[in-house]
Design a protein around this motif. Structure first.
Motif, PDB file in Angstrom:
ATOM      1  N   THR A  93      37.664 -31.046  -9.770  1.00 29.45           N
ATOM      2  CA  THR A  93      37.580 -31.889 -10.959  1.00 29.45           C
ATOM      3  C   THR A  93      38.783 -32.829 -10.965  1.00 29.45           C
ATOM      4  O   THR A  93      39.920 -32.383 -10.809  1.00 29.45           O
ATOM      5  CB  THR A  93      37.607 -31.018 -12.238  1.00 29.45           C
ATOM      6  OG1 THR A  93      36.404 -30.273 -12.287  1.00 29.45           O
ATOM      7  CG2 THR A  93      37.735 -31.853 -13.493  1.00 29.45           C
ATOM      8  N   TRP A 143      40.437 -36.455 -13.008  1.00 34.36           N
ATOM      9  CA  TRP A 143      40.318 -37.179 -14.286  1.00 34.36           C
ATOM     10  C   TRP A 143      39.279 -38.278 -14.152  1.00 34.36           C
ATOM     11  O   TRP A 143      39.275 -39.014 -13.168  1.00 34.36           O
ATOM     12  CB  TRP A 143      41.662 -37.783 -14.687  1.00 34.36           C
ATOM     13  CG  TRP A 143      42.645 -36.744 -15.125  1.00 34.36           C
ATOM     14  CD1 TRP A 143      43.756 -36.354 -14.455  1.00 34.36           C
ATOM     15  CD2 TRP A 143      42.603 -35.971 -16.317  1.00 34.36           C
ATOM     16  NE1 TRP A 143      44.411 -35.380 -15.149  1.00 34.36           N
ATOM     17  CE2 TRP A 143      43.732 -35.119 -16.312  1.00 34.36           C
ATOM     18  CE3 TRP A 143      41.737 -35.888 -17.410  1.00 34.36           C
ATOM     19  CZ2 TRP A 143      44.010 -34.213 -17.334  1.00 34.36           C
ATOM     20  CZ3 TRP A 143      42.020 -34.994 -18.431  1.00 34.36           C
ATOM     21  CH2 TRP A 143      43.130 -34.168 -18.390  1.00 34.36           C
ATOM     22  N   ARG A 161      44.395 -40.413 -17.004  1.00 36.98           N
ATOM     23  CA  ARG A 161      44.813 -39.098 -17.490  1.00 36.98           C
ATOM     24  C   ARG A 161      45.376 -39.261 -18.897  1.00 36.98           C
ATOM     25  O   ARG A 161      46.279 -40.080 -19.109  1.00 36.98           O
ATOM     26  CB  ARG A 161      45.872 -38.560 -16.529  1.00 36.98           C
ATOM     27  CG  ARG A 161      46.521 -37.278 -16.937  1.00 36.98           C
ATOM     28  CD  ARG A 161      47.441 -36.824 -15.793  1.00 36.98           C
ATOM     29  NE  ARG A 161      48.251 -35.701 -16.160  1.00 36.98           N
ATOM     30  CZ  ARG A 161      49.474 -35.789 -16.680  1.00 36.98           C
ATOM     31  NH1 ARG A 161      50.009 -36.959 -16.896  1.00 36.98           N
ATOM     32  NH2 ARG A 161      50.143 -34.691 -16.968  1.00 36.98           N
ATOM     33  N   LEU A 165      45.205 -32.132 -11.269  1.00 38.59           N
ATOM     34  CA  LEU A 165      45.072 -32.755 -12.591  1.00 38.59           C
ATOM     35  C   LEU A 165      46.442 -33.022 -13.238  1.00 38.59           C
ATOM     36  O   LEU A 165      46.496 -33.601 -14.320  1.00 38.59           O
ATOM     37  CB  LEU A 165      44.249 -31.841 -13.507  1.00 38.59           C
ATOM     38  CG  LEU A 165      42.771 -31.687 -13.140  1.00 38.59           C
ATOM     39  CD1 LEU A 165      42.143 -30.541 -13.919  1.00 38.59           C
ATOM     40  CD2 LEU A 165      42.005 -32.984 -13.396  1.00 38.59           C
ATOM     41  N   ILE A 186      48.381 -30.841 -14.602  1.00 37.38           N
ATOM     42  CA  ILE A 186      48.463 -30.074 -15.855  1.00 37.38           C
ATOM     43  C   ILE A 186      49.478 -28.945 -15.633  1.00 37.38           C
ATOM     44  O   ILE A 186      49.362 -28.207 -14.658  1.00 37.38           O
ATOM     45  CB  ILE A 186      47.080 -29.511 -16.239  1.00 37.38           C
ATOM     46  CG1 ILE A 186      46.154 -30.664 -16.631  1.00 37.38           C
ATOM     47  CG2 ILE A 186      47.190 -28.490 -17.371  1.00 37.38           C
ATOM     48  CD1 ILE A 186      44.737 -30.253 -16.928  1.00 37.38           C
ATOM     49  N   GLN A 222      37.049 -28.691 -15.714  1.00 37.79           N
ATOM     50  CA  GLN A 222      36.208 -29.520 -16.593  1.00 37.79           C
ATOM     51  C   GLN A 222      36.425 -29.136 -18.056  1.00 37.79           C
ATOM     52  O   GLN A 222      36.482 -29.995 -18.931  1.00 37.79           O
ATOM     53  CB  GLN A 222      34.735 -29.333 -16.244  1.00 37.79           C
ATOM     54  CG  GLN A 222      34.308 -29.977 -14.938  1.00 37.79           C
ATOM     55  CD  GLN A 222      32.866 -29.611 -14.598  1.00 37.79           C
ATOM     56  OE1 GLN A 222      31.954 -29.795 -15.391  1.00 37.79           O
ATOM     57  NE2 GLN A 222      32.665 -29.095 -13.408  1.00 37.79           N
ATOM     58  N   THR A 273      39.995 -30.406 -19.090  1.00 37.00           N
ATOM     59  CA  THR A 273      40.118 -31.868 -19.232  1.00 37.00           C
ATOM     60  C   THR A 273      39.343 -32.342 -20.468  1.00 37.00           C
ATOM     61  O   THR A 273      39.779 -33.250 -21.171  1.00 37.00           O
ATOM     62  CB  THR A 273      39.611 -32.612 -17.973  1.00 37.00           C
ATOM     63  OG1 THR A 273      38.312 -32.129 -17.646  1.00 37.00           O
ATOM     64  CG2 THR A 273      40.538 -32.428 -16.792  1.00 37.00           C
ATOM     65  N   THR A 274      38.224 -31.703 -20.747  1.00 37.04           N
ATOM     66  CA  THR A 274      37.462 -32.108 -21.936  1.00 37.04           C
ATOM     67  C   THR A 274      38.241 -31.766 -23.202  1.00 37.04           C
ATOM     68  O   THR A 274      38.306 -32.562 -24.145  1.00 37.04           O
ATOM     69  CB  THR A 274      36.070 -31.426 -21.936  1.00 37.04           C
ATOM     70  OG1 THR A 274      35.450 -31.705 -20.695  1.00 37.04           O
ATOM     71  CG2 THR A 274      35.201 -31.934 -23.073  1.00 37.04           C
ATOM     72  N   THR A 280      40.983 -34.470 -23.379  1.00 38.01           N
ATOM     73  CA  THR A 280      40.554 -35.841 -23.708  1.00 38.01           C
ATOM     74  C   THR A 280      39.983 -35.899 -25.125  1.00 38.01           C
ATOM     75  O   THR A 280      40.146 -36.900 -25.812  1.00 38.01           O
ATOM     76  CB  THR A 280      39.505 -36.382 -22.718  1.00 38.01           C
ATOM     77  OG1 THR A 280      38.631 -35.338 -22.365  1.00 38.01           O
ATOM     78  CG2 THR A 280      40.099 -36.965 -21.472  1.00 38.01           C
TER      79      THR A 280
END
Ligand SMILES: Cc1cc2nc3c(=O)[nH]c(=O)nc-3n(C[C@H](O)[C@H](O)[C@H](O)COP(=O)(O)OP(=O)(O)OC[C@H]3O[C@@H](n4cnc5c(N)ncnc54)[C@H](O)[C@@H]3O)c2cc1C
Length: 625
Positions: free
Chosen positions: A110, A112, A116, A144, A146, A543, A546-547, A550
């Motif tokens: 996964t 971005w 980001r 990512l 993170i 996923q 990141t969801t 965001t």
């Protein structure tokens, strides 16, 4: 012609390589119609094979060199896959298989989608475990960017491959599949790498991708509790520095299914004067030269270590409770020649297609595990493919034991091949035929100061007992304690019918918690080995995270309805397979939770279906808040 290249060497390299992979790589590079029109390699006559060799030698002499090929357009990729085995590839199969040749940098990862977003200060993911699954998750988080921390109770990277150091420990699934597809063309020294090489590989990957510096070694997670107010997990940890806590927004467990070995607990064990050894705690200094050794167990580990022990010991007694289907595996124990490494380096696409072909050996394996009632009504045992395999394995046992009926009658299982994890023959049958190796099938009643007693009243004189008893897979995630929303204890939730999860990863009331290699997650042989699945699950979790970020949410959780419906479908699918009825071996199978009589370790799905479920988040099943 590249300077210094010897055509005889090139011919030798092509001869030692995998002709199917050579052909597919050449087809991809040259689009040569003559090569494209040939039948699939497995069905090819001598003239066709010779043609491929000639074309490969000619091309390599002119063009050999290190170069990566881009992924071909989908139509072309699919055509090459179809050429590999001479079969059509359906849409769902194509989706499942397209990243196996690993043309892309980070298959399945996964990334971005766009820019980001800014990550809230202090946002952290806690990953528990630095085995393959924890490292896969950490690399996904690295990609990512993170922040994360890995908590590992051992002192090094490796998990399974750090703990298990018994003689001849190695993968029994081919190394080209038991690796990460983003780490291209690692120099495996054998087709089935030894444990220490696998550990070194994982260490190298962890170092290269910056994971190691984020691991807190010698740190055991004892408990984790979800705080409803802050939507964070609070982890209680123990290290040589003492007890402490770590707070994380997301918790990912990669704690291993085979983390806890079954320890021997024989009657009168304390009376035994010799040494008892558990394979996952193998003492480095143990010398079996001239000893009388008992090997208790004939699972993958017990079978793997018999031949090397028999080579040293004065006498070996193998104690077998349940016969296993033990099968040969092509290239097991075979070194990879330097010419083949050269081919990987100098024929672009060769590595990719060799990887695909090695994995493709298991594409059709799911059929072996499906009950065919019509076939059974007509007198068959399971289904045509499984019955044929049984016949082949019977012939193999007969051949390896030199037709010794006294052995054969003890060695043939009464359940179907593939009902339990297939065991690879590491010279096990052959070892049993040696004069100083005996096979005992009477059950062990207890220990005596001089050895092992069996139900027939015999005492077997033993100096060292190797207790290869398997693993406590049912005690999943134990002894750590996980407390979710409303004070729910995960292991209490699972008391009703054993560990369950949604996609093997999520449980309602345990928000922001994901398991890697969780309950019912071990996919059935299908073409994706575990390292690929770890990356796919890590990507699923990627996923979700990141969801969350965001959409500026603080928690994600599977709904009760989705969890229930998924598990209902899972039980229904499990019932179609050989594991749970008399064709399987439900009472003596680690796939099955004996207490609750249900499939617990394996995902009953056909590989491409499970891949589809795990590779794209179905947001209807999750609650984001
Ligand atoms: C002998 C053996 C051979 C195998 N061969 C194969 C094979 O050929 N092919 C195959 O596909 N699979 C094989 N497997 C399965 C193998 O376990 C998986 O392939 C894979 O290594 C699992 O990785 P993992 O990261 O999920 O778990 P592990 O490798 O078990 O790693 C889990 C890590 O979590 C750590 N940990 C656990 N609990 C805690 C805690 N509370 N706090 C902190 N750290 C914790 C452990 O110390 C460990 O390092 C084999 C297993 C064994 C035991």
């Amino acid at each position: 012609m590249p300077s210094g290249l010897d055509a005889a060497f090139v011919r030798r390299a092509v001869g030692k390589g995998d002709l199917n992979a050579v052909r597919l790589a050449l087809c991809q590079i040259t689009r040569d119609p003559e090569l494209l029109d040939l039948p699939p390699v497995p069905a090819l006559d001598e003239a066709g094979r010779a043609l491929i060799v000639e074309k490969a030698v000619t091309w390599l002499v002119e063009n050999a060199g290190p170069r990566k090929l881009p992924e071909p357009p989908p139509g072309e990729l699919r055509r090459l896959m179809e050429l590999a085995a001479g079969e059509t590839v359906s849409d769902v199969e194509f989706d499942f298989r397209r990243e196996i040749p690993a043309f892309n940098d980070h298959p399945w990862a996964t990334l971005w989608d766009g820019q980001r977003p800014s990550i809230p200060p202090g946002f952290t993911v806690a990953v528990v475990g630095a085995g393959f699954s924890g490292v896969a998750m950490a690399i996904q988080l690295e990609l990512l960017q993170i922040p994360y921390v890995v908590l590992e109770k051992q002192s090094e990277i490796g998990g399974t491959w750090s703990r298990n150091r018994y003689p001849d420990v190695r993968v029994d699934t081919v190394s080209l599949g038991y690796e990460f597809s983003f780490e291209k063309d690692y120099r495996w020294s054998e087709y089935f790498a030894r444990g220490e090489e696998v550990r070194r590989y994982l260490q190298l990957v962890a170092d290269k991708y910056g994971v190691t510096e984020n691991v807190r070694f010698d740190t055991e997670v004892e408990a984790a509790e979800f705080d409803d107010q802050s939507s964070t997990w609070r982890l209680a940890i123990r290290s040589p520095q003492g007890r402490d806590t770590v707070t994380a927004n997301v918790l990912v467990t990669g704690m291993g299914t085979f983390a806890n070995a079954k320890l021997p607990d024989f009657e009168s064990q304390e009376d035994f004067r010799g040494e008892i050894v558990v394979p996952s705690r193998w003492p480095d200094e143990l010398d079996l030269e001239g000893s009388r050794v008992a090997v208790v167990g004939n699972g993958s580990t017990g079978v793997q270590l018999l031949a090397p022990i028999a080579a040293k010991a004065e006498h070996v007694t193998v104690f077998q409770r349940t016969p296993q289907w033990i099968a040969p595996r092509p290239l097991y124990g075979t070194p990879i020649d330097s010419e083949v490494h050269w081919l990987s380096d100098n024929l672009p696409g060769y590595w990719n297609w060799q990887r695909y072909i090695h994995n493709s050996a298991l594409f059709g394996a799911y059929d072996l595990m499906l009950n065919d009632e019509e076939w059974v009504a007509g007198g068959g045992l399971v289904n045509p493919k499984n019955d044929k395999l049984r016949d082949d394995l019977l012939a193999y046992i007969r051949h390896q034991t030199g037709g010794r009926e006294d052995l054969i009658e003890k060695l043939v299982p009464d359940y179907a091949p593939f009902a339990r994890r297939p065991v690879v023959d590491n010279g096990w049958y052959e070892a049993l035929t040696r004069p100083h190796v005996s096979l005992v099938t009477d059950s062990i009643t207890g220990l005596h100061r001089d050895g092992i007693r069996t139900a027939d009243g015999r005492l077997h004189d033993i100096d060292v007992i190797v207790a290869a008893l398997g693993f406590e897979v049912v005690k999943y995630l134990e002894p750590a304690v996980f407390t979710g929303r409303g004070g729910k204890d995960l292991h209490e939730v699972w008391e009703r019918d054993g560990p369950r999860a949604y996609l093997g990863m999520m449980v309602p009331d345990f928000p922001n918690m994901f398991m890697l290699y969780g309950p019912n997650a071990q996919s059935l042989p299908s073409g994706h080995q575990l390292p690929a699945m770890f990356v796919i699950w890590a990507s699923y979790i990627g996923q979700c995270i990141t969801t969350m970020l965001t959409e500026q949410k603080s928690r994600v959780e599977v709904t009760e309805e989705a969890f229930g419906a998924y598990n209902q479908r899972l039980d229904a699918q499990a019932a179609k397979l050989i594991f749970m009825d008399k064709r399987g071996a439900p009472d003596k199978n680690y796939y099955v939770n004996q207490q609750h009589g249900r499939l617990q370790v394996n995902a009953p799905w056909w590989g491409p279906d499970f891949h589809r479920m795990c590779s794209r988040v179905d947001w209807d099943d999750l609650h984001l808040a």
